[in-house]
Structures are given as structure tokens and as C-alpha cells.
Design a protein around this motif. Structure first.
Motif, short mmCIF file in Angstrom:
data_model
loop_
_atom_site.label_atom_id
_atom_site.label_comp_id
_atom_site.label_asym_id
_atom_site.label_seq_id
_atom_site.Cartn_x
_atom_site.Cartn_y
_atom_site.Cartn_z
N HIS A 1 -15.43 47.34 -17.64
CA HIS A 1 -15.74 48.46 -18.52
C HIS A 1 -17.19 48.39 -18.98
N GLY A 2 -17.83 49.53 -19.04
CA GLY A 2 -19.18 49.61 -19.59
C GLY A 2 -19.36 50.92 -20.34
N PHE A 3 -19.91 50.84 -21.55
CA PHE A 3 -20.14 52.02 -22.39
C PHE A 3 -21.64 52.19 -22.55
N PHE A 4 -22.13 53.43 -22.34
CA PHE A 4 -23.56 53.66 -22.29
C PHE A 4 -23.96 54.91 -23.10
N LEU A 5 -25.18 54.87 -23.61
CA LEU A 5 -25.84 56.07 -24.12
C LEU A 5 -26.75 56.56 -23.02
N GLY A 6 -26.54 57.80 -22.58
CA GLY A 6 -27.33 58.34 -21.49
C GLY A 6 -28.32 59.39 -21.95
N PHE A 7 -29.41 59.53 -21.20
CA PHE A 7 -30.45 60.52 -21.49
C PHE A 7 -30.62 61.45 -20.28
N ASN A 8 -31.03 62.67 -20.55
CA ASN A 8 -31.46 63.56 -19.47
C ASN A 8 -32.94 63.32 -19.27
N VAL A 9 -33.27 62.48 -18.28
CA VAL A 9 -34.66 62.06 -18.09
C VAL A 9 -35.47 63.07 -17.29
N ARG A 10 -34.87 64.19 -16.94
CA ARG A 10 -35.57 65.20 -16.14
C ARG A 10 -36.59 65.99 -16.96
N THR A 11 -36.36 66.07 -18.28
CA THR A 11 -37.17 66.94 -19.12
C THR A 11 -37.61 66.22 -20.40
N GLU B 1 -22.68 65.70 -31.23
CA GLU B 1 -21.99 66.98 -30.94
C GLU B 1 -20.65 66.68 -30.28
N PRO B 2 -19.61 66.48 -31.09
CA PRO B 2 -18.29 66.20 -30.51
C PRO B 2 -17.69 67.44 -29.89
N MET B 3 -16.94 67.24 -28.79
CA MET B 3 -16.33 68.37 -28.10
C MET B 3 -15.16 67.90 -27.27
N ASP B 4 -14.38 68.84 -26.81
CA ASP B 4 -13.30 68.55 -25.88
C ASP B 4 -13.86 67.79 -24.68
N PHE B 5 -13.14 66.72 -24.27
CA PHE B 5 -13.68 65.86 -23.23
C PHE B 5 -13.88 66.60 -21.92
N SER B 6 -12.99 67.50 -21.57
CA SER B 6 -13.14 68.27 -20.33
C SER B 6 -14.40 69.12 -20.38
N THR B 7 -14.64 69.73 -21.53
CA THR B 7 -15.85 70.53 -21.69
C THR B 7 -17.09 69.66 -21.58
N MET B 8 -17.02 68.47 -22.16
CA MET B 8 -18.15 67.54 -22.09
C MET B 8 -18.45 67.16 -20.64
N ILE B 9 -17.42 66.83 -19.87
CA ILE B 9 -17.63 66.46 -18.47
C ILE B 9 -18.24 67.62 -17.70
N SER B 10 -17.80 68.83 -17.98
CA SER B 10 -18.37 70.01 -17.31
C SER B 10 -19.86 70.14 -17.63
N ARG C 1 -25.44 69.29 -15.74
CA ARG C 1 -26.71 68.78 -16.27
C ARG C 1 -27.18 69.57 -17.48
N ASP C 2 -26.21 70.10 -18.24
CA ASP C 2 -26.51 70.88 -19.44
C ASP C 2 -26.36 69.98 -20.67
N PHE C 3 -27.32 69.09 -20.87
CA PHE C 3 -27.23 68.15 -21.98
C PHE C 3 -28.60 67.54 -22.24
N GLN C 4 -28.74 66.91 -23.40
CA GLN C 4 -29.93 66.12 -23.73
C GLN C 4 -29.58 64.63 -23.74
N MET C 5 -28.43 64.30 -24.36
CA MET C 5 -27.96 62.92 -24.45
C MET C 5 -26.43 62.95 -24.40
N TYR C 6 -25.84 61.79 -24.12
CA TYR C 6 -24.39 61.71 -24.10
C TYR C 6 -23.96 60.25 -24.25
N VAL C 7 -22.73 60.05 -24.65
CA VAL C 7 -22.13 58.72 -24.63
C VAL C 7 -20.92 58.79 -23.69
#
Length: 497
Positions: free
Chosen positions: A31-41, A161-170, A175-181
Motif C-alpha cells: 500500500h502507498g498513499f500519495f499527494l499528487g500534483f498536476n505538473v502540466r500547468t 474538496e471532498p467528493m464522491d469517489f467515482s466522481t473524483m476518479i473521473s 486530468r481535471d484537477f490541481q491536486m489530489y490524494v
């Protein structure tokens, strides 16, 4: 409930540990838990900002406060249980003041409102960390809030920004995000790093969500992906982890132990150092400790997303799909060695091809295996599965099938897969794929929108199109209530009930 897996809140573990009617099991997991960034912008295309963000996060304190010893801080990109774990990487210990100094030295400044301004004069706009809701993943939601506070303290305006997990995966897929966990359940093979961080995997629905693209990293990941032997693979895995620690496409946060609880009303569970009781081996063997067989209730932490085996990437979908579909090979729960499954044996040889050496995998399938609708499973089903995945460049399976050069079926029980090149991982990547029924797939018009769990089987009113060869047969899914499956009486390994 009879089985409760994926336990991680200490209050839940402690409460269940005191319950005399429950058995707990704990294992080191991949298992690995990460904070991710959108490094494209902007702003996360700044390397120094990403490194400073890593330093700003109180990872050790969060893990200590929220997991009370049932997890460990993660400082690299493979969990410590991995035989390829590399501890000697660049360290970014928690130090907000050092993070601010790093930014100042790189030319960043702070405006009157305390918000960071880039060396080019661009003010960081408000940022959002996508996370599941507290109702479905309370610890993850809490971590997102704490991360937002820590990053805001050094001048990065962040909110969770908490949301339904399915919506988050979509959102992540598009690639519609700035950051995610996000947490990943990785495998025994380190070439998952290729899937997560190769620029080739930055495609719609691909696993390179951050969008990291670095020529040197790509070169090392290619060497890892196509390592001819274990020493080469080990060297490339080490180099990749060191490069990733320098590039920081994501921040590793923690790796937690796998913990599950099982009612003592049941017996027959399998537990090892790497596997807790909530596994397929247990489900195959479990029976009531006394009395006749009855339904077994296994808890899912969240709703399945679509139950489409082509597009589903969430663990909640594959907790179900993994019981329905089978692969040619499996992993031994004690040793992690490769063992026969739908294929009773195989051989691997290297031969000279037009563009250099290539690998030829020959699988010999078990005879007499059937799909849940009674039709025979043959090598042609496996061949069709690989062909449709490759033809459509299905993102979830892209790096599994991308290097297939040709597929042959000399007879119903023989499958020959020729790869374009040589890799230590080809057997695992190809043989570990779920096999789908050709007679179902050849009628699918759009694999992206296919909803097999919602379509009735044309030849059997008791089935849907979610037909596999695994130990359990899908019956129905009622959102918000349950997924119901029954044992397959024709499962090749033995009768399930």
C-alpha cells in the motif's frame, strides 16, 4: 457482517480487538498513499514548489495521530515490504521554515496577503485537493484537510474538496484537477513505477495522473520495464526511485498495514505475513464454524463505480470483478511466487526477431474450464482478450499489451504470445491479465460505455453480461444496498458455494 477488510482507523481496530466474537489479522501490504500534483500547468510545474510542499507536510505527525502505529510514514515510491524498496533517496523532512527558504532562494516572494508569487510575477491561484468524502474515507478526508492547512501556512492557498469517489476518479482520468490524494495497492513487481510515471502513460485514463515527463526518468523506467533479468531490474528500480524523489511528481505520505476482521462464526480463512483474511483464498475455503452453509456478508467501503472491466480502476470495483474473472497465472499467498492458474504450465524462450531479441510465451491452458454460462473457455478467449485490449489501446491495460507483437492459438488449449522485446516482467504482465469471454466481447459496440452488470445475458435470464470463469457468479447490484454473488459450482479449482 462477517468480513470487514481495509481497517485503518485505530478506534475501529481497538474496538474489534476487544470483541471476543472477532478474529483480527494484520499483514505488511503493498500500500502507498500519495499527494499528487498536476505538473502540466502552473503552479505545480515548478519543481521547487513541489519540493517545498513535501517539506511543509507534517507526514510523521499525521501518521502518528491518525493511525496510532498501524501505518508508517513513506519516503519513497515503493512500500517497505517490496523486495525492490530503495531507502537511500533524497529526503525532505518536515521543516516549514526550510521550505520557505527554499522558495525564497528560488526567487519566490510573498504578496501582502501572504500568498506566494512566482519569480515571473504570477500569484498562485486558489488550489483544491480532491479527496473522497469523510463518510466514505474519513481518514483520507482528514489528511486532505491537514495537508491544505500545512500548505497554506507557507503561502500556497489550498482547500480540500471532498467528493464522491467515482466522481473524483473521473476528474483524475480527465486530468481535471490541481491536486489530489490517492492510495494505490501495488504489486510485487516494481515496474508499476513505469505505469505511474512514464510519459507514455500520460494518456486519458492512464495511471500517470500527475503528467510527469522527464527524458532521464523515461530512460530509466524503460530499462526497468524491459529489464532482461532480476539484477538489471533491481538496478533500474533503485535509480527510478532516486529520480522520482528528485522530481517529486507526488509526495509519498504513508504505507499502512493491511488489517481485517472476521467473525468467529466462520472458519477456513487463510492468513500469511503478506495477506490478511479478506482474500480470495479465504472465500474459496470458508464455511460456518457450525451449522449449514449460509450467505457470507463481506463489507465494501464504497460503491462500485461501473463494474466495467475495461475502464474500472477503483479497488471497490475490482474487489468484485476479481472474484468473477480469472487470469492465466496467480501469485502464491505465502511466497509471492508465480503459480499456475487457468494455464497449467508455460514456457518462456528468447528468440531473434527482426528488430532484436524478443520473448515468446507459450501457455498451455487447463482443459474442461467453462464460463459461468456453460460455454467452454479456450485459448481463443485469451487471444481475443489481448487483441481487443491492444487494438483499442485500453488505458488500464495499455502497458500490459502494448509490447505484444503477435498472438497465435495452434489449438484450443495452447496460446503463444510473441512480444516485441525482452522483459523480466512479460510473464507477469501478460499472464496476470483477466481473461474475458470472446462470445460476450465480440458483441460489445463501445467498450468505454459498456455496463455489463446492467445487461441481461441473451441465453440465460439468471445472468448478466458480467460473465467470467472465476469462483463467483455475479447476480445483481443494488446501489446503496449490496452486490450479490453466488459460488460457481463449475469452478475448475473446486466447488464454491
Amino acid at each position: 457482517m462477517d468480513i470487514l477488510g481495509d481497517l485503518h482507523r485505530p478506534v475501529d481496530v481497538d474496538a474489534l480487538a476487544k470483541n471476543p466474537e472477532v478474529d483480527l489479522s494484520l499483514a505488511s501490504g503493498f500500500h502507498g498513499f500519495f499527494l499528487g500534483f498536476n505538473v502540466r500547468t502552473f503552479p505545480w510545474n515548478s519543481l521547487e514548489l513541489r519540493r517545498s510542499a513535501w517539506q511543509a507536510l507534517p507526514r510523521e505527525r499525521m501518521v502518528r495521530d491518525l493511525f496510532a502505529g498501524y501505518a508508517e510514514p513513506l519516503s519513497t515510491f515503493l512500500p517497505p515490504v517490496s523486495p525492490y524498496f530503495e531507502p537511500d533517496v533524497t529526503a525532505y523532512p518536515h521543516d516549514p521554515e526550510a521550505a520557505k527558504k527554499r522558495l525564497a532562494d528560488a526567487g519566490w516572494t510573498w504578496g501582502p496577503d501572504g500568498i506566494l508569487v512566482s519569480p515571473e510575477g504570477k500569484k498562485i491561484p486558489p488550489q483544491k485537493i480532491l479527496s473522497p468524502t469523510a463518510s466514505s474515507a474519513p481518514t483520507t478526508a482528514e489528511i486532505a484537510v491537514r495537508m491544505a492547512e500545512a500548505l497554506s501556512s507557507i503561502g500556497i492557498p489550498v482547500e480540500a474538496e471532498p467528493m464522491d469517489f467515482s466522481t473524483m476518479i473521473s476528474r483524475l482520468d480527465e486530468r481535471d484537477f490541481q491536486m489530489y490524494v490517492l492510495a494505490w495497492q501495488m504489486t510485487r513487481d516494481p515496474d508499476s513505477l513505469y505505469a505511474f510515471y512514464s510519459s507514455k502513460m500520460d494518456i486519458r485514463g492512464g495511471y500517470n495522473m500527475p503528467g510527469i515527463s522527464d527524458p532521464k526518468l523515461d530512460e530509466v523506467l524503460d530499462r526497468l520495464r524491459f529489464a532482461p533479468d532480476e539484477p538489471s531490474a533491481r538496478k533500474a528500480a533503485s535509480e527510478a526511485q532516486k529520480l522520482l524523489s528528485d522530481l517529486v511528481p507526488v509526495v509519498p505520505v504513508y504505507s499502512r498495514y493491511t488489517i481485517s476482521a472476521v467473525s468467529k462464526q466462520w472458519k477456513g480463512t487463510l492468513v500469511t505475513e503478506r495477506v490478511t483474511a479478506d482474500n480470495t483464498w479465504s472465500l474459496l475455503a470458508m464455511e460456518p464454524a457450525s451449522g449449514p452453509m449460509r450467505p457470507l456478508y463481506l463489507v465494501q467501503a464504497d460503491e462500485p463505480r461501473s463494474l466495467n472491466p475495461f475502464t474500472s480502476s477503483s479497488a471497490y470495483d475490482w474487489q468484485i470483478l476479481g472474484l468473477i474473472y480469472d487470469s492465466l497465472i496467480a501469485v502464491h499467498p505465502y511466497t509471492l511466487e508465480t503459480i499456475p492458474w487457468l494455464a497449467r504450465e508455460w514456457d518462456i524462450r528468447t528468440e531473434k526477431g527482426p528488430d532484436g531479441p524478443r520473448t515468446v510465451l507459450t501457455f498451455r491452458l487447463r482443459e474442461g474450464v467453462t464460463w459461468h454460462d456453460g460455454k467452454p473457455l479456450t485459448a481463443r478467449d485469451a487471444a481475443f482478450t489481448y487483441e481487443i485490449l491492444k487494438k483499442n489501446s485500453v488505458p488500464r491495460y495499455f502497458d500490459n499489451v502494448n509490447n505484444i507483437e503477435s498472438i497465435e492459438t495452434p489449438d484450443d488449449s495452447t496460446l503463444v504470445v510473441t512480444m516485441k522485446n525482452v522483459s523480466f516482467w512479460h510473464l507477469h504482465r501478460v499472464g496476470g491479465l483477466s481473461i474475458f469471454p470472446r462470445h460476450i466481447l465480440e458483441n460489445v459496440k463501445d467498450w468505454r460505455s459498456w455496463l455489463p452488470a446492467s445487461e441481461k445475458h441473451p441465453g440465460d435470464p439468471d445472468l448478466t453480461l458480467l460473465v467470467g470463469s472465476g469462483p463467483f457468479i455475479f447476480r445483481e447490484y443494488r446501489p446503496g444496498e449490496y452486490v450479490r454473488m453466488t459460488g460457481s459450482g463449475s469452478f475448475w479449482l473446486g466447488r464454491t458455494r
